[in-house]
Design an enzyme around this catalytic site. Sequence first.
Site, PDB file in Angstrom:
ATOM      1  N   ASP A 123       0.827  -1.214   0.000  1.00 12.84           N
ATOM      2  CA  ASP A 123       0.000   0.000   0.000  1.00 12.84           C
ATOM      3  C   ASP A 123       0.856   1.256   0.000  1.00 12.84           C
ATOM      4  O   ASP A 123       2.054   1.220   0.282  1.00 12.84           O
ATOM      5  CB  ASP A 123      -0.951   0.002   1.189  1.00 12.84           C
ATOM      6  CG  ASP A 123      -0.226  -0.034   2.530  1.00 12.84           C
ATOM      7  OD1 ASP A 123       0.826  -0.697   2.629  1.00 12.84           O
ATOM      8  OD2 ASP A 123      -0.704   0.598   3.491  1.00 12.84           O
ATOM      9  N   GLU A 154       0.113  -1.597   5.453  1.00 12.64           N
ATOM     10  CA  GLU A 154       1.140  -1.193   6.425  1.00 12.64           C
ATOM     11  C   GLU A 154       0.909   0.214   6.924  1.00 12.64           C
ATOM     12  O   GLU A 154       1.077   0.515   8.113  1.00 12.64           O
ATOM     13  CB  GLU A 154       2.534  -1.305   5.776  1.00 12.64           C
ATOM     14  CG  GLU A 154       3.694  -1.046   6.733  1.00 12.64           C
ATOM     15  CD  GLU A 154       4.186   0.387   6.718  1.00 12.64           C
ATOM     16  OE1 GLU A 154       5.093   0.708   7.513  1.00 12.64           O
ATOM     17  OE2 GLU A 154       3.671   1.211   5.933  1.00 12.64           O
TER      18      GLU A 154
END
Length: 488
Positions: free
Chosen positions: A79, A146
């Site tokens: 991400d 994350e």
Amino acid sequence: MSQQIIALEPRKLWEYFYQLTQIPRPSNHEEQIQQFVYDFGKGLGLETIKDSAGNIIIRKPATAGMENRKGVILQGHLDMVPQKNSDKEHDFTRDPIETLVDGEWVTANGTTLGADNGIGVAAAMAVLASNDLVHGPVEALFTATEETGMDGAEGLPPDVLQGDILLNMDSEDEGELYVGCAGGEDANIRFTYSEAEVPATQTAFELNVTGLKGGHSGMDIILQRGNANQVFFRLLNEAHQQLGARLASVNGGSLRNAIPREAFGVITVAGDKADELKEIVEDEFLSVKAELAATEPDMKLTVVECGLPVELIDEMTQIRLTKSVLACPNGVIRMSDSVAGLVETSTNLASVKSDVVGKTIDIACLMRSSVDSAKESLAKRIDAVFGLAGATVKFTGAYPGWQPNMASPILKTMQSVYQQKYGKVPEIKAIHAGLECGILGGTYPHWDMISFGPTIRFPHSPDEKVNITSVQKFWDFLVETLKSIPGK
């Protein structure tokens, strides 16, 4: 312009990074990127797994003669942080990133670039796809979500990975090896308010603070940049004290791990005091701008008359909100006593957002510390400030730090490799940011871990950029490290 980067070296790494920039991947919208990486592994004929947390794991056998080397896990997160300038039209859930080559740097057009951690992901993909690299058994671990909670690391099963050494590729200074990181925790604060009527004699203004640099709330917190939320409420406080200005709505900051660059709000004042309001807030803003002249030279204030809002936040809640935001700890709280130049404890007053439907104002802070007790003490301070103001405070998302192991074998190996290749010893550091190593090491306590990466500046902001030369050095260092992994 975006395709300029595929001509850069190392060619394969940049080609994969370009592909990543074309796939929307903001946190919590990772279905497309997870499918892309899963299909990538399957397309190479490699064992590929997607676990229940959304992590993708791809295994590649050792090259001939390297079968007895320790297994290496190449790790990065899929991400990216979605931040854009207010004048940029961009939907991070749909639109590709527009990359630009600017001299020695790659950056993006008005948005975050996603080099954090797209370069690390692209490097792992290049290793998996290579036919000419020398390496032992390799596993690539691409973690999910994350940036907003380390969900993938938290949800990683304890028995799926087989390797012995974790190479986290999520650091942001080439030539430095990271052996420790801070832990973190979120403070979630909520005020509830009562609707107040808007007298017809009032005049409304949009009060907007923009142009601050923002940045990563861990890496960049030491730079002492301004916080748009606290600037906004400082102006509101002055306007209320002198003229009785009232708050209708506020929308400041966005992500908990990004220093807030912008804050927008609607305020009202008695019609015969409209001119005086503009003068007061502009004078106070000039004071703030002078205080932050070195760090925020482009900070801007706009005060524009607008239509009357439907309602106001009741005055007592406005006062409690304003005072507590101004009193909230923000920025560097304490420097490390043991590591020169390292922030030990900090907090980021990340966002302040009102909701006219629910009659609430939500505030988010992210606390970081390499000392657990210091983080807990900071949480109590924030709880005290907002609790006294009548808000509810909840703490969530706590994750551990990563304690340095100066006797780490992979640290010694990589120091030696770097010195032989570049003629100098890399710096050994800890980082005031949340790396997944702390969580992953709790699940796989036998792992020998290290973090490294290319030079990235201003992550989590639209100024994010990655140094081209450093990417080549990072890649070459990774290749030599894989050759030098010791035997089992």
